[in-house]
Motif scaffolding. Structure first.
Motif, PDB file in Angstrom:
ATOM      1  N   ASP A 287       5.925   3.535  11.592  1.00 27.75           N
ATOM      2  CA  ASP A 287       6.767   2.639  12.394  1.00 27.75           C
ATOM      3  C   ASP A 287       5.943   2.113  13.569  1.00 27.75           C
ATOM      4  O   ASP A 287       5.652   2.854  14.522  1.00 27.75           O
ATOM      5  N   MET A 288       5.552   0.851  13.475  1.00 29.69           N
ATOM      6  CA  MET A 288       4.653   0.286  14.487  1.00 29.69           C
ATOM      7  C   MET A 288       5.260   0.330  15.894  1.00 29.69           C
ATOM      8  O   MET A 288       4.540   0.476  16.877  1.00 29.69           O
ATOM      9  N   GLY A 335       7.012  -8.274   9.362  1.00 28.82           N
ATOM     10  CA  GLY A 335       7.748  -7.516  10.391  1.00 28.82           C
ATOM     11  C   GLY A 335       6.953  -7.285  11.669  1.00 28.82           C
ATOM     12  O   GLY A 335       7.476  -7.440  12.777  1.00 28.82           O
TER      13      GLY A 335
HETATM   14  P1  ADP Z   1       7.992  -4.673   4.414  1.00 25.81           P
HETATM   15  O1  ADP Z   1       6.544  -4.854   4.049  1.00 25.81           O
HETATM   16  O2  ADP Z   1       8.537  -3.339   3.992  1.00 25.81           O
HETATM   17  O3  ADP Z   1       8.864  -5.860   4.057  1.00 25.81           O
HETATM   18  P2  ADP Z   1       8.432  -5.529   7.153  1.00 25.81           P
HETATM   19  O4  ADP Z   1       7.821  -6.885   7.008  1.00 25.81           O
HETATM   20  O5  ADP Z   1       9.898  -5.430   7.324  1.00 25.81           O
HETATM   21  O6  ADP Z   1       7.952  -4.558   6.000  1.00 25.81           O
HETATM   22  O7  ADP Z   1       7.716  -4.813   8.401  1.00 25.81           O
HETATM   23  C1  ADP Z   1       7.967  -3.482   8.727  1.00 25.81           C
HETATM   24  C2  ADP Z   1       7.127  -3.103   9.954  1.00 25.81           C
HETATM   25  O8  ADP Z   1       7.488  -3.962  11.051  1.00 25.81           O
HETATM   26  C3  ADP Z   1       7.337  -1.674  10.428  1.00 25.81           C
HETATM   27  O9  ADP Z   1       6.080  -1.063  10.691  1.00 25.81           O
HETATM   28  C4  ADP Z   1       8.095  -1.869  11.743  1.00 25.81           C
HETATM   29  O10 ADP Z   1       7.800  -0.836  12.642  1.00 25.81           O
HETATM   30  C5  ADP Z   1       7.499  -3.170  12.233  1.00 25.81           C
HETATM   31  N1  ADP Z   1       8.297  -3.792  13.288  1.00 25.81           N
HETATM   32  C6  ADP Z   1       9.563  -4.291  13.225  1.00 25.81           C
HETATM   33  N2  ADP Z   1       9.953  -4.717  14.465  1.00 25.81           N
HETATM   34  C7  ADP Z   1       8.894  -4.488  15.310  1.00 25.81           C
HETATM   35  C8  ADP Z   1       8.651  -4.683  16.711  1.00 25.81           C
HETATM   36  N3  ADP Z   1       9.581  -5.232  17.494  1.00 25.81           N
HETATM   37  N4  ADP Z   1       7.466  -4.313  17.208  1.00 25.81           N
HETATM   38  C9  ADP Z   1       6.513  -3.762  16.412  1.00 25.81           C
HETATM   39  N5  ADP Z   1       6.673  -3.539  15.115  1.00 25.81           N
HETATM   40  C10 ADP Z   1       7.846  -3.897  14.551  1.00 25.81           C
END
Ligand code: ADP
Length: 405
Positions: A287-288, A335
């Motif tokens: 979780d970034m 994300g």
């Molecule tokens: P997927 O490849 O599963 O579709 P996403 O594109 O939804 O993934 O991205 C998920 C990542 O985005 C996770 O590491 C989450 O922590 C990160 N993320 C979502 N919101 C934020 C934020 N506000 N700041 C930093 N990282 C975020």
């Protein structure tokens, strides 16, 4: 046109209904095959002219033993909530298909031949293509008259030249086993490239871009004159950038070394590299948001994870800048790319001298909405945040194929 987009995974089924490229409703089915299946129906009430609150979310718990059952229930729910009454109203169904191998460089109308070709590509994507194919075949058996279109994650990258897609291992592995770079996330890279073209006001065929899709999975693509000429993911989505739980590039000799010393099986190595590596492997979470917070709080291992993550993205930007010769814009999406101004800032820092890239710190921090420009006035390269929308891109591709039948 009225289109349903379907993304059929091994245990989930995501679908979205579009009318003339406007998203009207979505139905997401999770944990298919287990006892705890759930369905979430989201309806944009304003768009289907019903009164009441703007967006309605309905959660349903019901057994979904198989994909066959799930697909029947899917269309019953679209009808029950009066989103559309019968599948006959649809112009077509667009399916996300992960692997199109070297066979598909554009979307394809589903025919018996296309189904057999997708089936022949199962060895290249053993986890994904069977689930994608299930969705196509079940709909074909339930609703044989509804046109279906397959949109491939790999198709956008079929323009990559040989020197970038052949691996320097014995050539027979390419000839006999089709081992080469395919690249993934193509629908997302293509979507943001088209959006960049409309923001910049220049035809895509005259644009050079570096598109960074930073989600849990992550990839970067070099786009020259609108076409992918290299991308970081390779034969599988494991190569390239450091990801949530995937290692990205490593010295391949690490694998036999670990196998010999820790006596791991092939499957265990596969799991280690795909599910236990990347950010998760370094600091225990992918979780970034948490990683950034704890790195800022001074916890060393989170800072290390972040430093590796940023270092590797910057290396690709450098390499792709050389390949492209001229870069018009760098695009952040996914994300992390869309939501983290901190990551965008770290990636873009100190590039003024080398490539003339200047991020405007204030514009970056206050960026919001689906698209934002982040570069300062004197930057030689534009920087944009563009929210990706793979389902919308699938709908557009589907409409294009159906209107040219
Ligand atoms: P997927 O490849 O599963 O579709 P996403 O594109 O939804 O993934 O991205 C998920 C990542 O985005 C996770 O590491 C989450 O922590 C990160 N993320 C979502 N919101 C934020 C934020 N506000 N700041 C930093 N990282 C975020």
């Amino acid at each position: 046109m009225k289109i349903v987009v379907i993304n059929s995974g091994s245990s989930s089924l995501k679908s979205q209904y579009f009318v003339d490229q406007q998203s009207i409703a979505s139905i997401v089915m999770e944990s298919i095959g287990s006892k705890n299946s759930t369905i979430t129906v989201t309806i944009d009430n304003k768009k289907i002219e019903q009164k009441g609150i703007e967006q309605k979310k309905i959660k349903i718990e019901t057994p979904l033993p198989t994909h066959h059952e799930a697909l029947k229930i899917l269309f019953e729910l679209y009808s029950k909530y009066k989103i559309f009454l019968s599948i006959d109203e649809l112009d077509g169904i667009g399916h996300r298909v992960v692997h199109g191998g070297s066979k598909f460089n554009k979307p394809a109308l589903i025919t018996t031949d296309v189904i057999e070709t997708i089936r022949s590509l199962i060895p290249l994507a053993p986890l994904h293509n069977p689930a994608n194919l299930d969705g196509i075949e079940i709909i074909k058996s339930l609703y044989p008259d509804t046109p279906q279109v397959a949109i491939f994650d790999t198709a956008f990258h079929q323009s990559i030249p040989k020197e970038a897609y052949i691996y320097p291992i014995p050539y027979n592995y390419y000839k006999d086993l089709d081992i080469r770079r395919y690249g993934f996330h193509g629908t997302s890279h293509q979507f943001v490239a088209k959006r960049a073209s409309s923001i910049i006001g220049k035809s895509l065929s005259h644009l050079n871009l570096i598109t960074l899709h930073l989600g849990n999975g992550a990839s970067v693509t070099a786009i020259k004159d609108g076409k992918s000429i290299d991308t970081s993911m390779g034969f599988t989505p494991l190569e390239g950038l450091m990801m949530g739980s995937r290692s990205g590039d490593i010295d391949p000799a690490i694998i036999p070394y670990i196998v010999r010393n820790h006596h791991l099986s092939v499957d265990e190595v596969d799991t280690m590299l795909n599910k236990k590596s990347g950010l998760l492997g370094i600091c225990g979470t992918n979780d970034m948001r948490e990683i950034i917070k704890r790195a800022k709080d001074g916890e060393d291992i989170y800072r290390t994870a972040l430093d590796i993550y940023i270092h590797r993205i910057r290396k690709y930007i450098g390499a792709y800048t050389i390949l492209l010769g001229r870069v018009d814009a760098i695009i952040f999406t996914g994300g992390i790319g869309e939501n983290s101004s901190y990551i965008r800032e770290l990636v873009s820092r100190d590039m003024e001298q080398s490539i003339g890239l200047h991020i405007d710190i204030e514009k970056n921090r206050t960026a919001e909405g689906d698209t934002s420009s982040l570069h300062s006035r004197d930057s030689k390269i534009d920087i944009y945040l563009i929210k990706t929308d793979e389902e919308l891109e699938i709908t557009r591709e589907c409409e294009y194929i159906l209107s040219n039948l």
